[in-house]
Scaffold this motif. Structure first.
Motif, PDB file in Angstrom:
ATOM      1  N   LYS A   1      -0.023  -0.667 -10.713  1.00 37.48           N
ATOM      2  CA  LYS A   1      -0.467   0.234  -9.659  1.00 37.48           C
ATOM      3  C   LYS A   1      -1.943   0.551  -9.870  1.00 37.48           C
ATOM      4  N   VAL A   2      -2.738   0.322  -8.821  1.00 39.48           N
ATOM      5  CA  VAL A   2      -4.166   0.599  -8.844  1.00 39.48           C
ATOM      6  C   VAL A   2      -4.510   1.366  -7.571  1.00 39.48           C
ATOM      7  N   ALA A   3      -4.948   2.615  -7.715  1.00 35.56           N
ATOM      8  CA  ALA A   3      -5.209   3.449  -6.539  1.00 35.56           C
ATOM      9  C   ALA A   3      -3.965   3.469  -5.650  1.00 35.56           C
ATOM     10  N   ASP A   4      -4.090   3.033  -4.381  1.00 33.50           N
ATOM     11  CA  ASP A   4      -2.928   3.036  -3.480  1.00 33.50           C
ATOM     12  C   ASP A   4      -2.216   1.686  -3.446  1.00 33.50           C
ATOM     13  N   ILE A   5      -2.551   0.815  -4.373  1.00 31.07           N
ATOM     14  CA  ILE A   5      -2.014  -0.547  -4.377  1.00 31.07           C
ATOM     15  C   ILE A   5      -0.866  -0.667  -5.365  1.00 31.07           C
ATOM     16  N   ILE A   6       0.250  -1.195  -4.895  1.00 30.58           N
ATOM     17  CA  ILE A   6       1.349  -1.606  -5.771  1.00 30.58           C
ATOM     18  C   ILE A   6       1.308  -3.127  -5.812  1.00 30.58           C
TER      19      ILE A   6
ATOM     20  N   ARG B   1       0.842  -1.197   0.000  1.00 33.21           N
ATOM     21  CA  ARG B   1       0.000   0.000   0.000  1.00 33.21           C
ATOM     22  C   ARG B   1       0.877   1.247   0.000  1.00 33.21           C
ATOM     23  N   ASP B   2       0.510   2.199  -0.847  1.00 33.69           N
ATOM     24  CA  ASP B   2       1.207   3.478  -0.921  1.00 33.69           C
ATOM     25  C   ASP B   2       0.397   4.517  -0.149  1.00 33.69           C
ATOM     26  N   PRO B   3       0.847   4.911   1.051  1.00 32.87           N
ATOM     27  CA  PRO B   3       0.056   5.838   1.876  1.00 32.87           C
ATOM     28  C   PRO B   3      -0.103   7.214   1.240  1.00 32.87           C
ATOM     29  N   ALA B   4       0.701   7.520   0.246  1.00 33.42           N
ATOM     30  CA  ALA B   4       0.590   8.826  -0.408  1.00 33.42           C
ATOM     31  C   ALA B   4      -0.535   8.861  -1.438  1.00 33.42           C
ATOM     32  N   LYS B   5      -1.100   7.711  -1.766  1.00 35.27           N
ATOM     33  CA  LYS B   5      -2.149   7.635  -2.788  1.00 35.27           C
ATOM     34  C   LYS B   5      -3.510   7.401  -2.144  1.00 35.27           C
ATOM     35  N   SER B   6      -4.559   7.803  -2.864  1.00 34.92           N
ATOM     36  CA  SER B   6      -5.930   7.562  -2.413  1.00 34.92           C
ATOM     37  C   SER B   6      -6.315   6.113  -2.701  1.00 34.92           C
ATOM     38  N   PRO B   7      -7.119   5.493  -1.815  1.00 38.42           N
ATOM     39  CA  PRO B   7      -7.522   4.104  -2.053  1.00 38.42           C
ATOM     40  C   PRO B   7      -8.669   3.965  -3.055  1.00 38.42           C
ATOM     41  N   ASN B   8      -9.175   5.070  -3.579  1.00 35.29           N
ATOM     42  CA  ASN B   8     -10.306   4.975  -4.499  1.00 35.29           C
ATOM     43  C   ASN B   8      -9.970   5.571  -5.866  1.00 35.29           C
ATOM     44  N   VAL B   9     -10.623   5.031  -6.903  1.00 33.37           N
ATOM     45  CA  VAL B   9     -10.460   5.515  -8.268  1.00 33.37           C
ATOM     46  C   VAL B   9     -11.828   5.563  -8.928  1.00 33.37           C
ATOM     47  N   LYS B  10     -11.900   6.308 -10.025  1.00 28.11           N
ATOM     48  CA  LYS B  10     -13.107   6.379 -10.833  1.00 28.11           C
ATOM     49  C   LYS B  10     -13.038   5.350 -11.948  1.00 28.11           C
ATOM     50  N   PHE B  11     -14.200   4.789 -12.291  1.00 32.68           N
ATOM     51  CA  PHE B  11     -14.249   3.951 -13.483  1.00 32.68           C
ATOM     52  C   PHE B  11     -13.881   4.787 -14.690  1.00 32.68           C
ATOM     53  N   SER B  12     -13.191   4.185 -15.653  1.00 25.69           N
ATOM     54  CA  SER B  12     -12.859   4.893 -16.881  1.00 25.69           C
ATOM     55  C   SER B  12     -14.126   5.159 -17.687  1.00 25.69           C
TER      56      SER B  12
ATOM     57  N   LYS C   1     -23.315   4.162  -9.045  1.00 30.70           N
ATOM     58  CA  LYS C   1     -23.911   5.428  -9.481  1.00 30.70           C
ATOM     59  C   LYS C   1     -22.912   6.583  -9.425  1.00 30.70           C
ATOM     60  N   LYS C   2     -21.819   6.407  -8.666  1.00 34.60           N
ATOM     61  CA  LYS C   2     -20.750   7.405  -8.618  1.00 34.60           C
ATOM     62  C   LYS C   2     -19.566   7.021  -9.500  1.00 34.60           C
ATOM     63  N   ASN C   3     -19.668   5.857 -10.152  1.00 36.96           N
ATOM     64  CA  ASN C   3     -18.543   5.350 -10.944  1.00 36.96           C
ATOM     65  C   ASN C   3     -17.256   5.315 -10.125  1.00 36.96           C
ATOM     66  N   GLU C   4     -17.353   4.774  -8.915  1.00 31.89           N
ATOM     67  CA  GLU C   4     -16.204   4.803  -8.015  1.00 31.89           C
ATOM     68  C   GLU C   4     -15.985   3.438  -7.380  1.00 31.89           C
ATOM     69  N   ILE C   5     -14.717   3.081  -7.243  1.00 28.58           N
ATOM     70  CA  ILE C   5     -14.343   1.837  -6.582  1.00 28.58           C
ATOM     71  C   ILE C   5     -13.265   2.147  -5.547  1.00 28.58           C
ATOM     72  N   THR C   6     -13.402   1.559  -4.354  1.00 30.18           N
ATOM     73  CA  THR C   6     -12.491   1.823  -3.248  1.00 30.18           C
ATOM     74  C   THR C   6     -11.882   0.509  -2.773  1.00 30.18           C
ATOM     75  N   PHE C   7     -10.576   0.509  -2.591  1.00 32.44           N
ATOM     76  CA  PHE C   7      -9.868  -0.696  -2.169  1.00 32.44           C
ATOM     77  C   PHE C   7      -9.494  -0.594  -0.698  1.00 32.44           C
TER      78      PHE C   7
END
Length: 419
Positions: free
Chosen positions: A235-240, A153-164, A280-286
């Motif tokens: 790399k996906v959100a805060d995940i390496i 986990r990269d603490p400098a990154k957000s754990p959530n991303v938007k769907f493309s 509905k927000k097009n959002e995924i959180t890890f």
């Protein structure tokens, strides 16, 4: 989109034994892959099971569907092979040997895994079984060359991303942005994929290392030879995510409505932990807190994700497939046995089901309205179809999951919460 399918999982064709009702009931659950119900009923019927092989096979299947402890998983498989080989029959024993080799290489015992396969290859005379073993040997040999997968986990990154939103077909599937070698690529988030997958053009673009070749893989429309590769870092959100095995295929079947270049499958989801989705927000959180008190409503056997739902009072075991653009399918046999569930079912017609290795024609009937309940949450759906053949009691596509405000997936607890 239909899935690539390696022949690691077993579908048992157990006979109905005449010497005990409990044996018959348990064998039926094993044949249906209904490990959720098996886990619930086995404690109360175990002492009344006459055949010790049925009892041991039940315990092993529950372990493989719900436990991630490597010692437990490998031990139950080895016990079945060593103690119940005659009762299981050679083909089932070979299937368990393949599964054992997969488990061993996953936990760093590649030499033992290959040795087991070599022993079975040396004594197998049936050409079909031999071909299957040799195919598995290629896979395990390739996996043995890949360092262990790890998640940081990269603490400098957000754990959530938007769907493309700029991918052809993205309004129908869930594409999430994944960084590879400094570039961002859309990957389909696919609960129906037993493994992660990339196209040949994607592999060539990023010089993906190949560790095994000429692997036969089954899918809709037939079979295709693929390669096994390894992506050093994603790399996906805060995940390496390091050392991800990927299967590489042509994907040259018609795809005029959906772009299929890369797929994140079940192994990724198991490794990253809790996943929250807000369609509905097009959002995924890890991220998320695990709740050990949550009762299981999902089973995972050979990375097949099955969830239990209810239609009125009828329990259904459904294959979860967010890589399929449809809303959902229900097996025609459910309607034949429970005609009271659905009204005004339409006439049969043919549709094309597109996926890995080609196109398949399915006979379907429209269901104008069906209400399904998962846990405490119920929804009415208008685009479900009865299908003459589909996995288990039915399949749930991404259209089903889009009807909910929030989805929490926790594969370590074998639970999906739909709100």
């Amino acid at each position: 989109m239909k899935k690539l399918a390696l022949q690691f999982f077993l579908i048992f064709c157990l006979p109905y034994f005449s010497f005990g009702q409990s044996d018959q009931n348990v064998a039926n659950l094993l044949n249906k892959e209904d490990y959720l119900e098996l886990k619930r009923v086995l404690p109360s019927v175990k002492d009344s099971i006459v055949n010790p092989m049925i009892r041991k096979l039940s315990e092993a299947s529950i372990c493989l569907a719900f436990s991630e402890d490597p010692m437990s998983r490998t031990q139950v498989i080895a016990d079945l092979i060593n103690n119940y080989g005659n009762e299981l029959g050679f083909e089932n024993v070979v299937g368990f040997a393949e599964l054992l080799s997969q488990e061993l290489v996953k936990y760093g015992n590649g030499a033992d895994a290959l040795n087991i396969l070599e022993q079975f290859i040396s004594i197998t005379t049936d050409p079909q079984i031999l071909s299957r073993l040799e195919n598995t040997y290629k896979i395990v040999s390739g996996l043995n060359k890949i360092p262990g997968t790890s998640v940081i986990r990269d603490p400098a990154k957000s754990p959530n991303v938007k769907f493309s939103t700029d991918v052809k077909g993205s309004e129908r599937l869930w594409y999430i942005p994944v960084e590879i070698e400094g570039n961002t690529e859309p990957f389909i988030f696919d609960t129906g994929a037993a493994e992660s997958f990339i196209s040949k053009s994607f592999a060539e673009r990023y010089n993906i290392k190949i560790v095994a070749d000429s692997i036969l893989m089954n899918g809709v429309g037939g079979s295709e030879y693929v390669s096994l590769g390894v992506i050093d870092t994603l790399k996906v959100a805060d995940i390496i995510y390091a050392n991800m095995p990927v299967y590489i295929g042509q994907t040259d079947y018609p795809k005029d409505s959906i772009t299929i270049e890369a797929v994140l499958g079940i192994p990724f989801m198991k490794n990253v932990g809790m996943i929250g989705i807000e369609p509905k927000k097009n959002e995924i959180t890890f991220e998320g807190e695990q709740n050990g008190n949550t009762s299981a409503n999902v089973s995972l056997h050979s990375n097949r994700m099955l969830i239990e739902l209810y239609c009125k009072d009828i329990r259904l075991l459904m294959f979860c497939d967010t890589g399929a653009a449809m809303e959902g399918w229900i097996n025609d046999s459910i309607y034949e046995n429970h005609t009271e569930l659905f009204e005004d079912v339409g006439q049969s017609y043919l549709i094309q089901s597109r996926g890995f290795a080609g196109i398949s024609l399915l006979a379907v009937r429209d269901i104008p309205d069906v209400t399904l309940k998962a846990g405490k949450s119920s929804r009415s759906f208008t685009d479900f179809k009865l299908v003459d053949r589909c996995a288990n009691d039915g399949e749930l596509g991404v259209g089903f999951f889009k009807q909910f405000d929030k989805i929490e997936i926790d594969l370590s607890e074998h639970h999906i919460l739909l709100q």
